[in-house]
Scaffold this motif. Structure first.
Motif, mmCIF file in Angstrom:
data_model
loop_
_atom_site.group_PDB
_atom_site.id
_atom_site.type_symbol
_atom_site.label_atom_id
_atom_site.label_comp_id
_atom_site.label_asym_id
_atom_site.label_seq_id
_atom_site.Cartn_x
_atom_site.Cartn_y
_atom_site.Cartn_z
ATOM 1 N N UNK A 38 15.745 16.316 -87.713
ATOM 2 C CA UNK A 38 14.441 16.153 -88.366
ATOM 3 C C UNK A 38 13.395 16.492 -87.302
ATOM 4 N N UNK B 165 10.240 16.719 -84.965
ATOM 5 C CA UNK B 165 9.291 15.716 -84.460
ATOM 6 C C UNK B 165 8.048 16.430 -83.940
ATOM 7 N N UNK B 166 6.891 15.807 -84.098
ATOM 8 C CA UNK B 166 5.684 16.342 -83.477
ATOM 9 C C UNK B 166 5.617 15.805 -82.050
ATOM 10 N N UNK B 167 4.542 16.101 -81.334
ATOM 11 C CA UNK B 167 4.556 15.703 -79.917
ATOM 12 C C UNK B 167 4.236 14.226 -79.714
ATOM 13 N N UNK C 192 16.828 13.802 -74.959
ATOM 14 C CA UNK C 192 15.572 13.384 -74.328
ATOM 15 C C UNK C 192 15.642 11.909 -73.907
ATOM 16 N N UNK D 194 16.318 18.029 -77.673
ATOM 17 C CA UNK D 194 15.586 19.266 -77.531
ATOM 18 C C UNK D 194 16.513 20.344 -78.063
ATOM 19 N N UNK D 195 15.971 21.262 -78.864
ATOM 20 C CA UNK D 195 16.841 22.331 -79.360
ATOM 21 C C UNK D 195 16.170 23.681 -79.174
ATOM 22 N N UNK D 196 17.006 24.709 -79.059
ATOM 23 C CA UNK D 196 16.519 26.077 -78.894
ATOM 24 C C UNK D 196 16.960 26.889 -80.101
ATOM 25 N N UNK E 96 11.068 25.477 -76.937
ATOM 26 C CA UNK E 96 11.953 24.497 -77.561
ATOM 27 C C UNK E 96 11.121 23.498 -78.361
ATOM 28 N N UNK E 97 11.767 22.835 -79.289
ATOM 29 C CA UNK E 97 11.095 21.829 -80.098
ATOM 30 C C UNK E 97 11.911 20.542 -80.067
ATOM 31 N N UNK E 98 11.267 19.455 -80.473
ATOM 32 C CA UNK E 98 11.917 18.151 -80.487
ATOM 33 C C UNK E 98 12.437 17.824 -81.879
#
Lengths: 99, 99, 99, 99, 99
Positions: free
Chosen positions: A28, A30-32, A82, A56-58, A1-3
């Motif tokens: 949009x 986001x990085x970590x 989050x 959080x998206x898949x 997953x990514x933010x």
């Protein structure tokens, strides 16, 4: 997953019938560190995310594993809002503080 | 899902039999400002999109979740025509205004 | 789907038994102007594509939706030979003219 | 699969019900020398990975092939803790030495 | 599919039970000239590939279409050892000559 951060909405009246009633949000990337990278993704909102929230998206077939997206031509879904992101011992994002 | 603008067509008479009758369109990738990025994708049109329209498309196995693409070797499908895209409180694209 | 030009072949005698008899071709990625970008993909030929031809290929699980690739460890398939590609009102590729 | 180092955690109380009880970890991408590249991925922990450990993770539908992620909207899973990584005859990472 | 050279091994004793007994190899990505690009992928070896060999690997759900990877959280599999790669009429790689 990514933010991602919810930054926009998309309206589409003419679409696949199975997508009727779904809410499309613009995320949009986001990085970590919790900073926007310039990239984006349009995702279906499965949980009631609000503008400006970090989510959080898949993607891919995993994006269809929710009740609202099951068997639909949808390859991105928001499945969690989050509250806190801690990386390297630092609180990079805290909904109560930054949200 | 990602945003694309319909910029072209593709003709292929010799193809997998299951693809017979499908319409292939060339999509120019758009960023979340609605601007072309230089990338592209060929996608099957599931909804009757027209040249120049801004559309939403899905990729991977999700691209097969429509009646016309079901069980076919197709990894991109146009499943919505965008009427309005609002990002950061600004109307980046409005079909009535820009379409 | 993406566009590729058939530029090479690959021979592999030691392989998964289910891949026996499949033809592997090397595709050079094309942009939407029909120009090679430097990237590539190895794909199974499901339709009898020839060297130098411009083709359409599908990736991921969609690459297994043909008779020859069904249930095989193959993530790229050529499923159409392109006759004509028109983008922005210009004929970028015409098999009869450029093929 | 790709290599990542566990560098953070993510808390999300409001989420898809099927994700209840899953542990989300932030992975910093590693190259094959074992060095961080700047990229990341959020993955579900299926095996009890600890902060700072080097792990192997799978993405896409493969991320759902564990008991904890089965049929859930999850596209990244940690499924192995790396003990040793040897590339080009050199021990790039050794948990006992570097972990 | 993409081309890789087997450059390393990975040991992971603590992992998903379904991965027990699988062999993980580190693949260095090759371009279509047979040159390493700097990228990598960890893949399960389904065919007995050896160090230094040039192989073909599949990713995503296609990586689970072999007996050893079926239903396992694995998104990369080596399913062919390359004997010869010919691109643009030139023999870019010949196992007997370069292997």
């Amino acid at each position: 997953m990514l933010l991602g951060r919810v930054v926009g909405t998309l309206v589409a009246t003419h679409k696949e019938p199975s997508l009727e009633g779904l809410k499309f949000l613009v995320l949009s990337h986001l990085d970590m560190e919790g900073k926007e990278t310039g990239g984006y993704r349009v995702a279906v909102d499965a949980i009631g995310a609000g503008m400006g929230e970090v989510v959080l998206y898949a993607t891919g077939s995993s994006a269809r594993q929710t009740t609202v997206t099951d068997k639909r031509p949808c390859d991105g879904v928001i499945m969690a809002i989050v509250d806190a992101l801690e990386v390297g011992g630092e609180l990079k994002y805290d909904k109560a503080r930054d949200g």
